[in-house]
Scaffold this motif. Structure first.
Motif, mmCIF file in Angstrom:
data_model
loop_
_atom_site.group_PDB
_atom_site.id
_atom_site.type_symbol
_atom_site.label_atom_id
_atom_site.label_comp_id
_atom_site.label_asym_id
_atom_site.label_seq_id
_atom_site.Cartn_x
_atom_site.Cartn_y
_atom_site.Cartn_z
ATOM 1 N N ILE A 51 1.019 -0.976 -0.077
ATOM 2 C CA ILE A 51 -0.550 0.231 -0.139
ATOM 3 C C ILE A 51 0.811 1.328 0.178
ATOM 4 O O ILE A 51 0.468 2.349 -0.599
ATOM 5 N N ILE A 210 -5.447 -0.439 -3.115
ATOM 6 C CA ILE A 210 -6.009 -1.577 -1.637
ATOM 7 C C ILE A 210 -6.599 -3.018 -2.532
ATOM 8 O O ILE A 210 -6.320 -3.408 -2.476
ATOM 9 N N ALA A 211 -6.777 -2.228 -3.791
ATOM 10 C CA ALA A 211 -7.568 -4.106 -4.493
ATOM 11 C C ALA A 211 -6.273 -4.537 -4.659
ATOM 12 O O ALA A 211 -6.752 -5.714 -5.182
ATOM 13 N N GLY A 215 -6.370 -11.839 -1.727
ATOM 14 C CA GLY A 215 -6.920 -11.311 -0.804
ATOM 15 C C GLY A 215 -6.237 -11.453 0.298
ATOM 16 O O GLY A 215 -7.240 -11.919 1.727
ATOM 17 N N LEU A 218 -5.643 -10.618 4.004
ATOM 18 C CA LEU A 218 -6.082 -9.695 4.203
ATOM 19 C C LEU A 218 -6.967 -10.752 5.095
ATOM 20 O O LEU A 218 -8.369 -9.955 5.539
ATOM 21 N N GLU A 227 -13.807 -8.090 1.331
ATOM 22 C CA GLU A 227 -13.683 -6.572 1.310
ATOM 23 C C GLU A 227 -13.956 -5.232 2.524
ATOM 24 O O GLU A 227 -13.742 -4.544 2.421
ATOM 25 N N HIS A 229 -12.265 -5.373 5.251
ATOM 26 C CA HIS A 229 -11.505 -5.274 5.148
ATOM 27 C C HIS A 229 -11.000 -4.499 4.816
ATOM 28 O O HIS A 229 -9.935 -3.155 4.882
ATOM 29 N N ARG A 230 -10.751 -4.351 3.427
ATOM 30 C CA ARG A 230 -10.165 -3.401 2.111
ATOM 31 C C ARG A 230 -11.089 -2.088 2.609
ATOM 32 O O ARG A 230 -10.327 -1.079 2.634
ATOM 33 N N TYR A 233 -9.226 -0.125 5.404
ATOM 34 C CA TYR A 233 -7.885 0.640 5.171
ATOM 35 C C TYR A 233 -8.465 2.251 4.000
ATOM 36 O O TYR A 233 -7.810 3.194 4.517
#
Length: 258
Positions: A51, A210-211, A215, A218, A227, A229-230, A233
């Protein structure tokens, strides 16, 4: 988008840090410094590295290319060191790698006041934003390569994500550790760069970066889904950017106290 490569040869370990990264050759014939997901602190370090590294590059800051790298556990079979064999085996699958900069020289902290003040201000602002505790005179994580200064090693940033405790309030908090930043003496334009940088970091940009985090890195029982969790952020960064930005004023105050 991050490129994806496959590791083909384990070249040499880098024993300066505790996580035992390594120089590895990949199937594109490139050399990379691999950060292994099986190291002690797990995938959180890779998430922070991805990130923050991609965010730095999006802001135009000098940072090496990052790639996702597929590691086969057989990669370390010829290494006599059992610790290396265990680390490679534990890291089977996707890992993160940084473009290797051959011949790069470590930044000399005694030369900080000769550095371009605008670049120093951009880097100090960025590190305060991402709560990077690891850019100090003792460990600058800055390299000179082809007469350009490069930012490396962001795995210690975003330390709130190890617990996610009270992260909404922590997002609005100042970053007091900025007083130890190696470039703070040269960062004379912090107020001037603040608005420009904050405008560049849009929710769309954060979402795109972040995408790209795999996965599997995360999966966390504190969130109902990857998702979610994303989204946490993105929420954290968005709150951190909301004016007034305490982390910017903290950096300005710390520099005035030098």
């Amino acid at each position: 988008m991050l490129r994806k490569v496959t590791a083909t040869r384990y070249v040499a370990p880098l024993r300066e840090g505790g996580s035992l990264p390594a120089i590895v050759e990949a199937d594109d014939d490139g050399l990379y410094v691999v950060k292994f997901r099986g190291a002690g602190q797990g995938p959180k370090v890779l998430v922070a590295e991805l990130i923050c590294g991609e965010l730095a590059r999006a802001l135009g800051l000098p940072a090496p290319e990052l790639v996702l790298i597929e590691v086969d556990p057989a990669l370390g079979r010829n290494e006599p060191d059992g610790e290396i064999q265990d680390l490679v085996t534990a890291s089977a699958g996707l890992n993160l790698a940084v473009d290797f900069l051959p011949g790069a020289l470590a930044f000399d902290p005694t030369s900080v006041r000769s550095l371009n003040s605008e670049l120093a201000s951009l880097i100090v602002w960025f590190d305060a934003f991402i709560t990077n505790v690891d850019r100090t005179p003792r460990n600058t994580n800055l390299l000179w390569w082809h007469r350009r200064l490069f930012l490396i090693d962001h795995g210690a940033a975003l330390y709130m994500h190890f617990t996610w405790h009270d992260y909404q309030n922590r997002a609005r908090a100042p970053f007091t550790q900025i007083r130890d930043h190696v470039l703070l003496p040269a960062a004379t334009h912090l107020a001037a760069v603040d608005e420009a940088l904050a405008r560049q970091i849009t929710p769309e940009l954060l979402g795109e970066i972040i995408a790209q985090v795999p996965g599997e890195w995360l999966e966390d029982p504190r969130f109902p889904s990857v998702e979610a969790h994303r989204a946490a952020y993105i929420e954290y960064f968005t709150l951190r950017l909301t004016a007034p930005r305490a982390f910017v004023q903290e950096a300005i105050n710390a520099r005035e106290r030098l």
